[in-house]
Write an enzyme that holds these catalytic residues in place. Structure first.
Site, PDB file in Angstrom:
ATOM      1  N   GLY A  17       0.828  -1.214   0.000  1.00 43.26           N
ATOM      2  CA  GLY A  17       0.000   0.000   0.000  1.00 43.26           C
ATOM      3  C   GLY A  17       0.861   1.262   0.000  1.00 43.26           C
ATOM      4  O   GLY A  17       2.089   1.194   0.085  1.00 43.26           O
ATOM      5  N   HIS A 139      -7.910  15.383   2.159  1.00 44.53           N
ATOM      6  CA  HIS A 139      -7.103  14.200   1.802  1.00 44.53           C
ATOM      7  C   HIS A 139      -7.189  13.882   0.319  1.00 44.53           C
ATOM      8  O   HIS A 139      -8.105  14.330  -0.379  1.00 44.53           O
ATOM      9  CB  HIS A 139      -7.564  12.983   2.612  1.00 44.53           C
ATOM     10  CG  HIS A 139      -7.062  12.966   4.021  1.00 44.53           C
ATOM     11  ND1 HIS A 139      -7.712  13.641   5.038  1.00 44.53           N
ATOM     12  CD2 HIS A 139      -5.972  12.383   4.585  1.00 44.53           C
ATOM     13  CE1 HIS A 139      -7.028  13.458   6.163  1.00 44.53           C
ATOM     14  NE2 HIS A 139      -5.971  12.700   5.912  1.00 44.53           N
ATOM     15  N   LYS A 143      -8.535   7.885  -0.424  1.00 42.05           N
ATOM     16  CA  LYS A 143      -8.773   7.564   0.992  1.00 42.05           C
ATOM     17  C   LYS A 143     -10.134   6.917   1.147  1.00 42.05           C
ATOM     18  O   LYS A 143     -11.129   7.407   0.601  1.00 42.05           O
ATOM     19  CB  LYS A 143      -8.676   8.833   1.848  1.00 42.05           C
ATOM     20  CG  LYS A 143      -8.834   8.570   3.337  1.00 42.05           C
ATOM     21  CD  LYS A 143      -8.365   9.746   4.155  1.00 42.05           C
ATOM     22  CE  LYS A 143      -8.601   9.525   5.656  1.00 42.05           C
ATOM     23  NZ  LYS A 143      -7.920   8.334   6.166  1.00 42.05           N
ATOM     24  N   THR A 150      -7.527  11.237  12.175  1.00 44.42           N
ATOM     25  CA  THR A 150      -6.930  12.407  12.848  1.00 44.42           C
ATOM     26  C   THR A 150      -8.018  13.409  13.236  1.00 44.42           C
ATOM     27  O   THR A 150      -8.026  13.929  14.361  1.00 44.42           O
ATOM     28  CB  THR A 150      -5.911  13.081  11.907  1.00 44.42           C
ATOM     29  OG1 THR A 150      -4.988  12.081  11.459  1.00 44.42           O
ATOM     30  CG2 THR A 150      -5.170  14.206  12.591  1.00 44.42           C
TER      31      THR A 150
HETATM   32  N1  LIG Z   1      -1.624   6.879  11.348  1.00 46.90           N
HETATM   33  C1  LIG Z   1      -1.075   7.525  10.306  1.00 46.90           C
HETATM   34  O1  LIG Z   1      -0.141   8.355  10.482  1.00 46.90           O
HETATM   35  C2  LIG Z   1      -1.553   7.251   8.933  1.00 46.90           C
HETATM   36  C3  LIG Z   1      -2.591   6.387   8.757  1.00 46.90           C
HETATM   37  N2  LIG Z   1      -3.027   6.052   7.508  1.00 46.90           N
HETATM   38  C4  LIG Z   1      -4.040   5.018   7.456  1.00 46.90           C
HETATM   39  O2  LIG Z   1      -3.399   3.797   7.086  1.00 46.90           O
HETATM   40  C5  LIG Z   1      -4.305   2.995   6.327  1.00 46.90           C
HETATM   41  C6  LIG Z   1      -3.658   2.624   5.003  1.00 46.90           C
HETATM   42  O3  LIG Z   1      -3.495   3.769   4.212  1.00 46.90           O
HETATM   43  P1  LIG Z   1      -2.865   3.678   2.745  1.00 46.90           P
HETATM   44  O4  LIG Z   1      -1.512   3.069   2.813  1.00 46.90           O
HETATM   45  O5  LIG Z   1      -3.018   5.030   2.156  1.00 46.90           O
HETATM   46  O6  LIG Z   1      -3.876   2.663   2.043  1.00 46.90           O
HETATM   47  P2  LIG Z   1      -3.620   1.678   0.815  1.00 46.90           P
HETATM   48  O7  LIG Z   1      -4.967   1.286   0.317  1.00 46.90           O
HETATM   49  O8  LIG Z   1      -2.619   2.263  -0.130  1.00 46.90           O
HETATM   50  O9  LIG Z   1      -2.934   0.407   1.514  1.00 46.90           O
HETATM   51  C7  LIG Z   1      -3.598  -0.577   2.243  1.00 46.90           C
HETATM   52  C8  LIG Z   1      -2.914  -1.902   1.901  1.00 46.90           C
HETATM   53  O10 LIG Z   1      -3.419  -2.912   2.775  1.00 46.90           O
HETATM   54  C9  LIG Z   1      -3.526  -4.090   2.005  1.00 46.90           C
HETATM   55  N3  LIG Z   1      -4.392  -5.055   2.679  1.00 46.90           N
HETATM   56  C10 LIG Z   1      -5.739  -5.178   2.627  1.00 46.90           C
HETATM   57  N4  LIG Z   1      -6.134  -6.229   3.360  1.00 46.90           N
HETATM   58  C11 LIG Z   1      -5.010  -6.764   3.898  1.00 46.90           C
HETATM   59  C12 LIG Z   1      -4.766  -7.868   4.767  1.00 46.90           C
HETATM   60  N5  LIG Z   1      -5.765  -8.619   5.231  1.00 46.90           N
HETATM   61  N6  LIG Z   1      -3.492  -8.148   5.130  1.00 46.90           N
HETATM   62  C13 LIG Z   1      -2.470  -7.393   4.670  1.00 46.90           C
HETATM   63  N7  LIG Z   1      -2.630  -6.347   3.833  1.00 46.90           N
HETATM   64  C14 LIG Z   1      -3.889  -6.032   3.466  1.00 46.90           C
HETATM   65  C15 LIG Z   1      -4.065  -3.595   0.654  1.00 46.90           C
HETATM   66  O11 LIG Z   1      -3.907  -4.578  -0.371  1.00 46.90           O
HETATM   67  C16 LIG Z   1      -3.197  -2.353   0.462  1.00 46.90           C
HETATM   68  O12 LIG Z   1      -1.986  -2.674  -0.200  1.00 46.90           O
HETATM   69  C17 LIG Z   1      -5.590   3.805   6.221  1.00 46.90           C
HETATM   70  O13 LIG Z   1      -6.470   3.427   7.254  1.00 46.90           O
HETATM   71  C18 LIG Z   1      -5.107   5.233   6.416  1.00 46.90           C
HETATM   72  O14 LIG Z   1      -6.111   6.082   6.873  1.00 46.90           O
HETATM   73  C19 LIG Z   1      -2.458   6.589   6.401  1.00 46.90           C
HETATM   74  C20 LIG Z   1      -1.448   7.498   6.515  1.00 46.90           C
HETATM   75  C21 LIG Z   1      -0.889   7.901   7.793  1.00 46.90           C
HETATM   76  O1  LIG Z   2      -5.507   7.909   4.682  1.00 48.52           O
HETATM   77  C1  LIG Z   2      -4.597   8.768   4.843  1.00 48.52           C
HETATM   78  O2  LIG Z   2      -3.901   9.190   3.920  1.00 48.52           O
HETATM   79  C2  LIG Z   2      -4.341   9.255   6.214  1.00 48.52           C
HETATM   80  N1  LIG Z   2      -4.982   8.706   7.203  1.00 48.52           N
HETATM   81  C3  LIG Z   2      -4.876   9.061   8.569  1.00 48.52           C
HETATM   82  C4  LIG Z   2      -6.191   9.627   9.063  1.00 48.52           C
HETATM   83  O3  LIG Z   2      -7.255   9.158   8.647  1.00 48.52           O
HETATM   84  O4  LIG Z   2      -6.147  10.539   9.889  1.00 48.52           O
HETATM   85  C5  LIG Z   2      -3.681   9.929   8.852  1.00 48.52           C
HETATM   86  C6  LIG Z   2      -3.404  10.957   7.804  1.00 48.52           C
HETATM   87  O5  LIG Z   2      -4.405  11.914   7.839  1.00 48.52           O
HETATM   88  C7  LIG Z   2      -3.324  10.306   6.415  1.00 48.52           C
END
Ligand SMILES: NC(=O)C1=CN([C@@H]2O[C@H](COP(=O)(O)OP(=O)(O)OC[C@H]3O[C@@H](n4cnc5c(N)ncnc54)[C@H](O)[C@@H]3O)[C@@H](O)[C@H]2O)C=CC1
Ligand SMILES: O=C(O)C1=N[C@H](C(=O)O)C[C@H](O)C1
EC number: 1.17.1.8
Length: 252
Positions: A17, A139, A143, A150
């Site tokens: 991802g 975003h 997303k 956040t």
């Molecule tokens: N806490 C933080 O600082 C941040 C949190 N996020 C959150 O992280 C999550 C992922 O975001 P992105 O990378 O942008 O999404 P994305 O859709 O690019 O990546 C998610 C990945 O998880 C994989 N996946 C789905 N089911 C799975 C399973 N059972 N086992 C393993 N892999 C599996 C998908 O195939 C995909 O490659 C979202 O909930 C997003 O909101 C995103 C950015 C920062």
């Molecule tokens: O999906 C994202 O990209 C992000 N997800 C997190 C959220 O839902 O707050 C963190 C950040 O905003 C990026």
């Protein structure tokens, strides 16, 4: 003098991802960490335990993260979670699993950007001084969830700070002529979600009172912004058994 410590063995869930790819690169580049497993949809989760992962980093989706977490805790593996979708009920379930595995640490952070963590802290501090507050999160359009984790977390922290200070309801005479025009409401705080190409992750917290406003804004312009926080959590989690919410305690 040489550092004799073994590197921490790290597995990444959601490895293909947007965030997972970045985490794999960051872990790979860190001398004190070893990337031992990259798991995505369709791969076996037990690849990570077979590879001897000591810490799993989960950036997957809200619908699979609970199963991943349950498996990891059951296997005695520490977990750093960035995936969104954590309600109080979900957190209670995690606490329940951890009560059977007292040595295991789980850190769940709605945002690993240091600037975003500070933005939430500043917003919480400002909350009691202003009559009104609304949150606008922006975003990228791929997303899956809205409002962002956040924004939800910020709203709850602001609401708690307002309640603790005895603030009343916010002034608002508007009657919506179209449902949704005033956004969603989380614990009395309005949250608006914008999705547009070109954006990564951005948030404004807009405070207002008689004669003045205060805007606190954070921008993640690139996903590398999350990596120092993720690596800090990976390096800390083995000595933090139990559930940690947010990165705040690690920055003190
Ligand atoms: N806490 C933080 O600082 C941040 C949190 N996020 C959150 O992280 C999550 C992922 O975001 P992105 O990378 O942008 O999404 P994305 O859709 O690019 O990546 C998610 C990945 O998880 C994989 N996946 C789905 N089911 C799975 C399973 N059972 N086992 C393993 N892999 C599996 C998908 O195939 C995909 O490659 C979202 O909930 C997003 O909101 C995103 C950015 C920062
Ligand atoms: O999906 C994202 O990209 C992000 N997800 C997190 C959220 O839902 O707050 C963190 C950040 O905003 C990026």
């Amino acid at each position: 003098m040489t550092d004799e410590r073994e590197p921490i063995r790290v597995g990444v869930l959601g490895a293909r991802g947007r965030m997972g790819l970045e985490v794999c690169k960051a872990v790979d580049a860190a001398e004190d960490l070893e990337l031992v497993a990259m798991v995505d949809q369709g791969d076996w989760l037990f690849n990570a335990s077979d590879a001897g992962a000591q810490v799993l980093v989960d950036f997957t989706t809200p619908d699979v993260v609970m199963d991943n977490l349950h498996y990891a805790v059951d296997q005695g593996i520490n977990v750093v979670v960035g995936t969104t979708g954590f309600t109080e009920q979900r957190l209670d379930r995690v606490r329940g699993w951890l009560s059977h595995k007292p040595g295991v640490g789980v850190l769940i952070a709605p945002n690993f950007g240091i600037g975003a963590v500070l933005m939430m802290q500043f917003a919480e501090r400002a909350a009691r001084f202003f009559e009104s507050v609304e949150i606008v999160e922006q975003h990228h359009p791929r997303k899956l969830d809205a409002p962002s984790g956040t924004a939800s977390h910020t709203a709850r922290r602001i609401a708690e700070a307002r309640a603790a200070a005895g603030c009343g309801p916010m002034p608002d005479a508007t009657k919506e002529s179209l449902a949704g025009a005033r956004g969603a409401e989380i614990d009395g705080v309005r949250v608006h979600a914008v999705r547009a190409s070109g954006l990564v992750a951005h948030q404004e917290v807009l405070f207002g009172t008689e004669g003045e406003t205060l805007t606190i804004r954070h921008d993640s312009l690139d996903r590398v912004s999350f990596m120092p926080g993720v690596l800090l959590a990976v390096r800390s989690i083995m000595s933090r058994p139990g559930l940690t919410i947010g990165l705040d305690a690690l920055l003190d």
